[in-house]
Design an enzyme around this catalytic site. Structure first.
Site, PDB file in Angstrom:
ATOM      1  N   GLY A  68       3.151 101.917  37.183  1.00 10.69           N
ATOM      2  CA  GLY A  68       3.977 103.168  36.584  1.00 10.69           C
ATOM      3  C   GLY A  68       4.856 102.591  35.520  1.00 10.69           C
ATOM      4  N   GLY A 125      -2.873 111.247  40.930  1.00 15.00           N
ATOM      5  CA  GLY A 125      -2.347 110.661  39.536  1.00 15.00           C
ATOM      6  C   GLY A 125      -2.505 109.071  40.078  1.00 15.00           C
ATOM      7  CB  ILE A 170       6.725  92.842  42.605  1.00 18.14           C
ATOM      8  CG1 ILE A 170       6.477  94.093  43.205  1.00 18.14           C
ATOM      9  CG2 ILE A 170       7.085  91.970  43.750  1.00 18.14           C
ATOM     10  CD1 ILE A 170       5.180  93.894  44.235  1.00 18.14           C
ATOM     11  CE  LYS A 192      -2.615  94.079  38.537  1.00 18.59           C
ATOM     12  NZ  LYS A 192      -2.443  95.208  39.246  1.00 18.59           N
ATOM     13  CB  VAL A 233       4.253 100.178  30.226  1.00 14.33           C
ATOM     14  CG1 VAL A 233       5.056  99.236  30.160  1.00 14.33           C
ATOM     15  CG2 VAL A 233       3.316 100.729  31.462  1.00 14.33           C
ATOM     16  CB  ALA A 254       2.210  98.822  16.449  1.00 16.17           C
TER      17      ALA A 254
END
Length: 439
Positions: free
Chosen positions: A313, A194, A143, A212, A21, A50
C-alpha cells in the site's frame, strides 16, 4: 567523503516515480518538512520528480517545476544528495541507481526484483562511491524487518526466517479458510477489493515472495542469495479440499517464505524456499489475516521474534521509505556511511531436494487389507519416517492422510511418485508441506 554544501545546508532529494508509493513519499516530504528538518538536522528538500508523463492527475499536487520525464538527467544533477527509486523493475531502474551512485548521491529503493536479481552489483557500486544504499521498503511494506536483521541482530546468530510476505496470497488463502471458497472465487474477491492485480501472476505464482525471500536470506545469513536460488511454488494449485484437510488437522494453509541455516553435505548451508504449507493454528503466523504480512525470526540468543503489520500500500510502504530517507539524510549531514552489504559467510545455497521438510499426503486407496502396510513400506523404502496416519473408509475405497517426519525433500518427492504408481492407490489427491510443528 567530501562534504556537499549549499545555501541552507539542505539535503536535496530526487524522486524517481510518482505512483501509489511515490506520491505518498512526495506528500510526506512536503507536508512534514518541518519535522523532517528537526529529525535530520537540516531541511530535506524535494528538488525533482521523474515521471513517465507530464500533466497526469496525481494523488499529490506538485509544482510543475519539479516534474521531469528525463530521469537520467535528474539523477546526474550535481545538487542531488539522495535519489529515491520507486519505479520498480530491472531496467531502467538499475542504470539510474548506478548513475546516481556514480554522481555522488546516496540511494533509497523499494525495488525487490532488482535487489534480488542483481543486488551485488548495486552494493559494489555503493561501496565504490562511498554512499548509502538502503532498501527497507523492498520487503513487507511498513514492517521494519531488514534493519533488525542488519543491525539489531548483528551480534546474534539468526537460524531461521519464516514469513508471510505477500498480502495478495494471504488474503486469498485466508478467504478460502474462512469461507470455504475455492481458489478462483477467492482470487476474484481479492481483485474486486483491490488486493490483487488484474494480472496476479507475480503474486499467486510466488515470484514476489521469492524476491523477498532472497533479500531476507542474504541479510540473515550474510550470504549472497538471488531470486534464482529460491525454490518457488505458488498457490494456484491449492484447493478448498486442501484447506479443509488442514483445518481437520488444526492447521491453516499459508504461502511461506522460509530461509534457514541447514546442515549441508559439506558443512553449514542456506536454504531458501517459497511454497504453500500447513502450519498449526497455534503458531503466531496462523493468526495473520487478510492482506497483512508477518515475519517470524528465530535466533540463538534472542529466541523467537515476530514482526507484523501492513505489507503493501502507498502509505505503509512510504513509511518505510521515509525511515530510510531520514537515516540516509542524517548520514549525509554527518559525512558518514551506514552499513553496506555483509556477505562474508558466503555459504552454499542448497537446492530444494537437499532441504529437509515434512509432507502431508492425502491418498484415495482401495479399502482392502494390506494397503496401509504397502503405503507404509513405500515411505520406509525411501527412508521417510511416518509421524501420523488417519484412515476413513468410504465403501469400496478409503482415504489415507499421512504426515511424515522431517526428511529430504527429494526423498519425500520420490515417495509420492512411488505412491502414485501403486496398484491400490487410486489417487494422490493432495501433497503439501508442513511447517511450524514440533516433532
Amino acid at each position: 567523503m567530501a562534504e556537499n554544501v549549499n545555501e541552507n545546508n539542505a539535503v536535496r532529494v530526487a524522486l524517481l516515480g510518482c505512483g501509489v508509493v511515490g506520491s505518498q513519499v512526495a506528500r510526506l516530504l512536503l507536508e512534514q518538512a518541518d519535522d523532517l528538518a528537526a529529525r535530520v538536522g537540516a531541511p530535506v528538500e524535494l528538488v525533482g520528480v521523474a515521471v513517465r508523463r507530464l500533466g497526469l492527475q496525481r494523488d499529490v499536487e506538485l509544482p510543475e517545476s519539479l516534474l521531469t520525464t528525463d530521469a537520467e538527467a535528474l539523477v546526474a544533477r550535481d545538487d542531488v544528495d539522495v535519489v529515491v527509486e520507486l519505479i520498480g523493475g530491472i531496467e531502467p531502474a538499475r542504470g539510474l541507481i548506478l548513475s546516481a551512485l556514480a554522481h555522488g548521491a546516496s540511494v533509497v529503493s523499494a525495488n525487490k526484483a532488482l535487489l534480488a536479481e542483481d543486488g551485488s552489483t548495486l552494493f559494489a557500486a555503493a561501496e565504490e562511491a562511498g554512499r548509502d544504499l538502503y532498501y527497507e521498503a523492498s520487503v513487507a511494506g511498513a514492517i521494519p524487518i531488514l534493519r533488525p536483521l542488519r543491525e539489531s541482530l548483528a551480534g546474534d546468530q539468526v537460524t531461521r526466517v519464516l514469513g508471510i510476505v505477500n498480502g495478495t496470497t494471504n488474503y486469498i488463502l485466508d478467504a478460502m479458510d474462512t469461507s470455504g471458497a475455492g481458489f478462483h472465487d477467492a482470487l476474484e474477491q481479492a481483485q474486486a477489493l483491490g488486493y490483487a492485480e488484474a494480472d496476479p501472476t507475480a503474486d499467486v505464482e510466488g515470484f514476489d515472495a521469492a524476491a523477498k525471500a532472497a533479500i531476507l536470506a542474504s541479510l540473515a545469513f550474510h550470504t549472497r542469495v538471488t531470486a534464482a536460488d529460491v525454490h518457488r511454488e505458488g498457490i494456484a494449485e491449492v484447493t478448498a479440499a486442501d484447506v479443509a484437510s488442514a483445518a481437520e488437522m488444526g492447521c491453516v494453509v499459508k504461502l511461506l517464505a522460509i530461509c534457514a541455516l541447514e546442515d549441508g553435505p559439506d558443512g553449514p548451508a542456506v536454504s531458501a524456499r517459497v511454497h504453500p504449507a500447513m502450519i498449526p493454528r497455534s503458531h503466531p503466523l496462523a493468526s495473520v489475516r487478510e492482506a497483512y504480512n508477518a515475519v517470524f525470526v528465530e535466533s540463538e540468543a534472542a529466541g523467537q521474534l515476530m514482526f507484523y503489520g501492513p505489507g503493501a500500500g502507498g502509505s505503509p510502504t512510504a513509511s518505510a521509505v521515509m525511515g530510510d530517507l531520514v537515516t540516509v539524510a542524517r548520514n549525509r549531514r554527518e559525512d558518514v556511511r551506514g552499513a553496506g552489504e555483509s556477505a562474508y559467510a558466503d555459504l552454499p545455497v542448497l537446492d530444494m531436494g537437499q532441504t529437509e521438510t515434512r509432507y502431508h499426503v492425502q491418498l484415495d486407496v482401495d479399502d482392502k487389507a494390506g494397503v496401509l502396510a504397502a503405503v507404509a513400506l513405500a515411505f520406509a523404502e525411501h527412508d521417510v519416517s511416518i509421524q501420523t496416519v488417519r484412515q476413513e473408509g468410504r465403501g469400496d475405497d478409503a482415504q489415507l492422510v499421512v504426515v511424515s517426519h522431517r526428511a529430504s525433500d527429494a526423498d519425500l518427492a520420490a515417495t509420492v511418485e512411488t505412491l502414485r504408481g501403486m496398484p491400490h492407490v487410486r489417487d494422490v489427491s493432495s501433497v503439501m508441506r508442513v511447517e511450524g510443528e514440533s516433532e
